[in-house]
Design an enzyme around this catalytic site. Sequence first.
Site, short mmCIF file in Angstrom:
data_model
loop_
_atom_site.label_atom_id
_atom_site.label_comp_id
_atom_site.label_asym_id
_atom_site.label_seq_id
_atom_site.Cartn_x
_atom_site.Cartn_y
_atom_site.Cartn_z
N LYS A 54 -48.56 49.76 16.51
CA LYS A 54 -49.73 50.63 16.58
C LYS A 54 -50.36 50.58 17.98
CE LYS A 54 -50.76 49.76 11.70
NZ LYS A 54 -50.29 50.93 10.96
N CYS B 43 -52.17 53.46 1.81
CA CYS B 43 -52.17 52.03 1.42
C CYS B 43 -53.60 51.52 1.27
CB CYS B 43 -51.40 51.17 2.42
SG CYS B 43 -49.67 51.58 2.49
N ASP C 270 -58.52 41.74 9.74
CA ASP C 270 -57.36 42.61 9.86
C ASP C 270 -57.68 43.62 10.96
OD1 ASP C 270 -55.61 44.71 9.72
OD2 ASP C 270 -55.74 45.01 7.55
N HIS D 153 -56.92 47.51 3.52
CA HIS D 153 -55.53 47.97 3.36
C HIS D 153 -54.89 47.08 2.29
CE1 HIS D 153 -51.25 48.37 4.60
NE2 HIS D 153 -51.60 49.47 5.25
N GLN E 233 -56.11 48.34 13.02
CA GLN E 233 -56.59 49.64 13.50
C GLN E 233 -57.65 49.50 14.59
OE1 GLN E 233 -55.27 52.49 12.72
NE2 GLN E 233 -53.95 51.76 11.06
N1 PLP Z 1 -53.88 46.74 7.95
C1 PLP Z 1 -54.22 47.97 8.35
C2 PLP Z 1 -55.68 48.31 8.52
C3 PLP Z 1 -53.24 48.92 8.61
O1 PLP Z 1 -53.60 50.14 9.00
C4 PLP Z 1 -51.89 48.56 8.44
C5 PLP Z 1 -50.83 49.57 8.65
O2 PLP Z 1 -51.03 50.74 8.51
C6 PLP Z 1 -51.58 47.27 8.04
C7 PLP Z 1 -52.60 46.38 7.81
C8 PLP Z 1 -50.18 46.82 7.86
O3 PLP Z 1 -49.54 46.78 9.11
P1 PLP Z 1 -47.98 46.47 9.19
O4 PLP Z 1 -47.32 47.48 8.29
O5 PLP Z 1 -47.64 46.68 10.63
O6 PLP Z 1 -47.77 45.08 8.72
#
Ligand code: PLP
Length: 419
Positions: free
Chosen positions: A239, A377, A213, A136, A216
Amino acid sequence: MNSVTISRQADDFSVFDVDRIRADFPILQLKVNGRPLIYLDNAASSQMPQPVIDRLVRYQTTQHANINRAVHYLSEIATTEYDNARCKLQQFINAREDREIIFTSGTTDSINLVMHGYGRKFIKAGDEIILTTLEHHSNIVPWQMLAQEKGAIIRVVPINDQGELDIDEYENLFNERTKFVGLIHVSNALGTINPIRRMIEYAHRYSVPVLIDGAQAAPHMTIDVQSLDCDFYAFSAHKLCGPTGVGILYGKATLLEAMQPFKGGGDMIASVTFEETIYNTIPHKFEAGTPPIAAAIGFGAAIDYLTTIGLDQIAAYEHMLLDYATAILSEIPGVKIIGTAAEKTAVISFTLDGIHPHDIGTILNQDGIAVRTGHHCAQPVMQRFKVPATSRASFAFYNKKTDVDALATGIKTVQKVFL
Ligand code: PLP
């Protein structure tokens, strides 16, 4: 809510009482454009059940005050509840100690904390940082900023046509200059579950720390940070059926202690003079200012809710939804599923021949169906598959088999409108 049992082997949707679960989610009763809401944008944000809403109301109506700063009744309750929420998160991911859990504003904030706190202190010119094509943007851009500042180099693990990481290439990237690995556990764009245990183990042979990270992954499977032996793990409450504005960074205590603070301000200090500031111990060193107290307590309630259902049960049910949706959508001529990894969560990214994803999202919305369209993203993933965008249906444990049927019907309607 009582716990719901499901046999992991059973391929029978009736073993999971989804109607009983749906009754906990007031928003699922909504009508959108005169049609019942079919919410398939759970990878962006999942919905909040009544027990979490109730917890937030109880906090705001009977417990709210600022924490750590006063001896009065409300402040003591709010402090205790905030600390309890930290312990719930600790247990949820089986961290060794509660001080290894830092409340942040979300996954993005957690990754930026590691970049500033660890990266700016320990990464030097010529050092190499390994990332993957699946990341992401929130696990790419901070490291690019660091690389620019320090003169470090970013190496990227490629993916195959199924959207799986090339693990041989990953291992080939390591050398004595490798100093950090940033790795997405589950791809938000494709649903691919990465073999992070093996990848962490390999990085540790070179004494390289690994940040996972888990945005998900944490909503869809049991996470055990001690067993994984990851150095950092990040995810967001919104999430996991919790509020927006809060998430966590898990970090091994030794690493967190060695890091420099990311933000300066109240609560992160032990003492301040104009000559010198002594920082507080972890986790407080990384929680400057008033934290998201209400949201953290709501996060704790969301963890209680999910734990009662059981993450293994959730994973098994969602896998049935994934198998069913993959089969149904694959039968529709013109549908191309992007991301067909052997190990996936319930995410289906797809394109429709001759139709732009934004048009797909717009027409589905007319039928009350919420999917996400765009690059999610994750532009490097789109570039790899040579598509500008996809439509993404992402499922949660409160989705039904009939939601998949409605999506299939909606896609056929889109084709009738545009072809
Ligand atoms: N990493 C992953 C894999 C994501 O799917 C997301 C959000 O969609 C993020 C990071 C960023 O999360 P946040 O916007 O809650 O900081």
